[in-house]
Scaffold this active site. Sequence first.
Site, PDB file in Angstrom:
ATOM      1  N   ASN A 183      -0.072   5.564   3.627  1.00 27.19           N
ATOM      2  CA  ASN A 183      -0.628   4.212   3.462  1.00 27.19           C
ATOM      3  C   ASN A 183      -0.013   3.189   4.415  1.00 27.19           C
ATOM      4  OD1 ASN A 183       1.654   4.757   1.760  1.00 27.19           O
ATOM      5  ND2 ASN A 183       1.312   2.827   0.698  1.00 27.19           N
TER       6      ASN A 183
ATOM      7  N   GLY B 124       5.802   9.092  -1.534  1.00 30.37           N
ATOM      8  CA  GLY B 124       4.477   9.586  -1.885  1.00 30.37           C
ATOM      9  C   GLY B 124       4.230   9.546  -3.373  1.00 30.37           C
ATOM     10  N   SER B 125       3.376  10.442  -3.830  1.00 30.25           N
ATOM     11  CA  SER B 125       2.945  10.435  -5.227  1.00 30.25           C
ATOM     12  C   SER B 125       3.999  11.049  -6.144  1.00 30.25           C
ATOM     13  CB  SER B 125       1.643  11.215  -5.377  1.00 30.25           C
ATOM     14  OG  SER B 125       1.855  12.597  -5.160  1.00 30.25           O
TER      15      SER B 125
ATOM     16  N   GLU C 199      10.739   7.923  -3.184  1.00 28.52           N
ATOM     17  CA  GLU C 199      10.049   6.642  -3.288  1.00 28.52           C
ATOM     18  C   GLU C 199       8.637   6.932  -3.766  1.00 28.52           C
ATOM     19  OE1 GLU C 199      11.502   3.884  -3.108  1.00 28.52           O
ATOM     20  OE2 GLU C 199      13.389   4.438  -2.151  1.00 28.52           O
TER      21      GLU C 199
ATOM     22  N   CYS D 230       2.082   0.787  -2.490  1.00 28.82           N
ATOM     23  CA  CYS D 230       2.766   1.310  -3.679  1.00 28.82           C
ATOM     24  C   CYS D 230       3.296   0.210  -4.584  1.00 28.82           C
ATOM     25  CB  CYS D 230       3.888   2.257  -3.271  1.00 28.82           C
ATOM     26  SG  CYS D 230       5.143   1.503  -2.214  1.00 28.82           S
TER      27      CYS D 230
ATOM     28  N   GLU E 224      -2.001   5.305 -11.556  1.00 22.81           N
ATOM     29  CA  GLU E 224      -1.921   4.292 -10.508  1.00 22.81           C
ATOM     30  C   GLU E 224      -3.249   4.242  -9.754  1.00 22.81           C
ATOM     31  OE1 GLU E 224       0.963   3.045  -6.726  1.00 22.81           O
ATOM     32  OE2 GLU E 224       1.146   5.026  -7.648  1.00 22.81           O
TER      33      GLU E 224
END
Length: 455
Positions: free
Chosen positions: A115, A188-189, A210, A244, A332
Amino acid sequence: MDNIQEVVNLQREFFQSNATKEIEFRIAQLRKLESLLRENEDALHEAIYKDFKKSVFENYTTEISLLYHDIKEAIKNVSKWSKKKRVRTNLANLPARSYIIPEPLGVSLIIGAWNYPYQLSLAPAIAAIAAGNTVVLKPSELPINTSNAMAKLINENFNPNFFKVVEGGVPETTALLNQKFDKIFFTGSIGVGKIVYQAAAKNLTPVTLELGGKSPAIITENCDLKITVKRLIWGKFLNAGQTCIAPDYVVVHRSIKDQFLEMAKKEIEQSKFLVEEDNYVQIINDANVERLISLIDADKVYTGGKYNTETRIIEPTILTDITFDHEVMQDEIFGPVLPVIEYDDLDAIIAKIKERPKPLACYVFTKDSEAKQKVLDQISFGGGAVNDTVMHIANSNLGFGGVGDSGIGAYHGEHGFRAFSHYKGILDKATWIEPELKYYPHTKSKLKWIKRLIG
């Protein structure tokens, strides 16, 4: 595919040579990276525009400028951050000196996110270099042009035994995670973060994760509504919501809900997201377009809701009359869809938020110091802001990271240096005297003195 094991082995050899431990070497590499970024800015802008139409303005303000800041801060402070630090010596160890020595962990693996592909790949790399590590960087494969651009820039200009980009998808990432690293940094996820954590555990490798989560924005009845709406709409729809730490949903006091919705709609119109050229980015790929469309309940749309699957554009969309049970509130969102939940009682809404996994960010808009403190004290989250969104990431003194499901560890500024360092504690003992109290034979008299001295 690169011979990944060979890449790691050669980096380990280079690290063991102690070359990266020299402060001058680290600074030289950081300066080199800054020069390369500046010389290749146009190519970096072009690559990210091809991936999801991110404009020069947004690429510079949300990615490139932050990297320049990180590099300058690291160059300025790396000598200070790397110095041994004297600490107090306790009575039992006198006479002696005690100090802590920061040392690099070694060969680091950084797995970037799609992103903000430049910032979320290279910012951790800057921290790793400043701390004296070697770096294997695996950018996200989704924005393929930015991945190619970073690989070209780094692999053609740095010694691969020190700094190497490995491109690819799941097979390459899996191959990397099968190697032994001294540090793994993943952005990431949550789902992939768990896979990374499990892989790291096999070698007891320290990790920074993160991740993300559903970050709330709480709006009390006595906020400055005009500035609240302006800052919230900007933070939510920046990067088309693919951030995020974007506000994932809003909880607004019932007494100002209608006014908030009206002002939010006007702010979206005034922002001209879809009118001005290069004022809005695409969704990263078709799969995410379909995922986001499935979250838009036409009966709940207050404004927006339209989309174009061919251009991968989804209008800034606000959903109203939402509860925590709706589908859009389960995971999310990571896109330009903003659910609005109304509340009457702040304590009750805080309790609802606390029932859910800890978010990466939380925002509260209020003039009420008691309400502000209640939110900050009672809700656990990675970081956030009062009367603003997203901008806490721009202050490297704060550190940036999650808690619980939203992540492990923090970086930015000295926090990043710490993330890639081990702090080695040293007791430097004098030899001109040696009390006999701790030595054999043990006696009641010795124990009596030990109790007096150290309790």
